[in-house]
Design a protein around this motif. Structure first.
Motif, mmCIF file in Angstrom:
data_model
loop_
_atom_site.group_PDB
_atom_site.id
_atom_site.type_symbol
_atom_site.label_atom_id
_atom_site.label_comp_id
_atom_site.label_asym_id
_atom_site.label_seq_id
_atom_site.Cartn_x
_atom_site.Cartn_y
_atom_site.Cartn_z
ATOM 1 N N THR A 192 77.568 30.685 68.903
ATOM 2 C CA THR A 192 77.721 30.120 70.244
ATOM 3 C C THR A 192 77.445 31.141 71.344
ATOM 4 N N ASP A 193 76.659 30.729 72.345
ATOM 5 C CA ASP A 193 76.463 31.533 73.547
ATOM 6 C C ASP A 193 77.423 31.066 74.642
ATOM 7 N N PHE A 194 77.594 31.916 75.677
ATOM 8 C CA PHE A 194 78.418 31.569 76.829
ATOM 9 C C PHE A 194 77.667 31.869 78.112
ATOM 10 N N LYS A 195 78.351 31.647 79.227
ATOM 11 C CA LYS A 195 77.757 31.854 80.542
ATOM 12 C C LYS A 195 78.751 32.622 81.407
ATOM 13 N N PHE A 196 78.245 33.561 82.228
ATOM 14 C CA PHE A 196 79.115 34.326 83.107
ATOM 15 C C PHE A 196 79.724 33.437 84.196
#
Length: 347
Positions: A172-176
């Motif tokens: 899984t990627d995330f976002k700032f």
């Protein structure tokens, strides 16, 4: 000497590139136990050890060893926080992991307070948690944090096999968040009741994704074994775009010897076969007059634009030498015949 010189050049370039990009300061990563400067240990001090051992690249390095006490809480690992970032840019976080003895407990790679790609906040974010596919084997775990204004919802992270280099699991990627100017990286073992288990952590990295960061291939294939080196991907020296070449060098190469492989079927010994069609010299002359170069020899403009393939060019040059030799033999026979004719006329 050529091999050692080439390896040393690649080694130094790769070392400088890897160090320059990493925001994580590993200078305090020294042998010992408990927490260390920049890294807060997870669990008891006795569950956190740093030891000299063989790392994922076959060399002696300092590894963070997680050593469960059996309390089924934090069982070793670290939190490293306070790295300043630009929330409008993407960053990549990665770490090498290896687990031994059993699949008990869970391994983690996390990044702290960010948003999901959908925009929902997550105050305890982990790119991945779970069991590594195989015991006693190194894996590179890579996660991405997208820019706060990035509309993409596609995850790029994954777990890579340290031997084959293949991406075997997507994560899984995330976002700032726009109000968070820092990032953390944390990796640890948790909820492992087996006191004989060990998890090893190596090389935590945080780097801006801007085209100058090391490629995944270079992180995976920077493997050294004494004087030998193995690179599973393409290598560029003073160039970031190797293109179709396994090794691209934007500069000079000095060597005592270069060997180019070939096959007997393509080597131009066929010129000496009886069935070979040796062009008449007047036909060769006509070609030169029209084109300004020998038949089969590349034009100067093509060489300037595309360079020279040494193996192929050596074949062409040898073919022309062999043809020239046949012309010379033929001329010598003609000269001898003329000399005999002159002798007869004189008599």
């Amino acid at each position: 000497m050529c091999k050692k010189l080439l390896f040393a050049t690649i080694f130094l370039c790769a070392i400088n590139n890897l160090k320059a990009q990493n925001l994580v300061n590993l200078s305090g990563w020294v042998a010992g136990s408990g927490s260390v400067s920049g890294f807060q240990g997870t669990g008891l001090p006795s569950e956190n050890e740093r030891i000299w051992s063989i790392g994922p690249h076959g060399t002696q390095v300092v590894l963070w060893r997680c050593k469960p006490s059996g309390d089924r809480n934090g069982d070793g690992g670290f939190d490293a926080s306070g790295f300043n970032i630009d929330h409008q840019k993407m960053y990549r976080l990665s770490v090498w992991l290896k687990k031994t003895n059993s699949h008990d407990g869970n391994s983690y790679l996390g990044c702290g307070y960010v948003n999901h790609l959908s925009g929902q906040p997550n105050s305890n974010a982990y790119f991945w948690m779970g069991d590594l596919p195989e015991l006693d084997k190194w894996y590179l775990v890579v996660g991405y944090i997208h820019a706060s204004n990035d509309p993409s919802t596609e995850s790029f992270g994954g777990i890579y096999d340290g031997v084959t280099g293949q991406k075997i699991t997507a994560i899984t990627d995330f976002k700032f968040r726009s109000d968070n100017p820092t990032v953390m990286i944390r990796s640890f073992l948790y909820d492992d009741p087996n006191t004989n288990d060990r998890q090893y952590i190596y090389g935590p990295r945080i780097e801006e994704v801007n085209g100058n960061e090391p490629t995944i291939a270079s992180l995976l294939s920077f493997n050294t074994n004494q004087a030998d080196a193995y690179f599973s991907g393409k290598v560029g020296i003073k160039t970031k775009i190797p293109g179709d070449y396994d090794l691209a060098v934007n500069g000079k190469i000095r060597s005592h010897e270069i060997k180019v492989e070939s096959t007997a079927s393509t080597w131009p010994d066929y010129v000496f076969q009886k069935e070979y069609d040796l062009k008449q010299l007047d036909a060769v002359e006509a070609f030169i007059t029209k084109n300004g170069h020998l038949p089969e020899v590349p034009k100067a403009k093509d060489i300037e634009a595309n360079g020279v393939e040494l193996g192929e060019m050596n074949k062409i040059l040898l073919k022309k030498i062999e043809e020239l030799t046949l012309y010379m033999i033929d001329k010598d026979k003609r000269i001898q015949a003329l000399e005999e004719s002159v002798k007869k006329l004189k008599k």
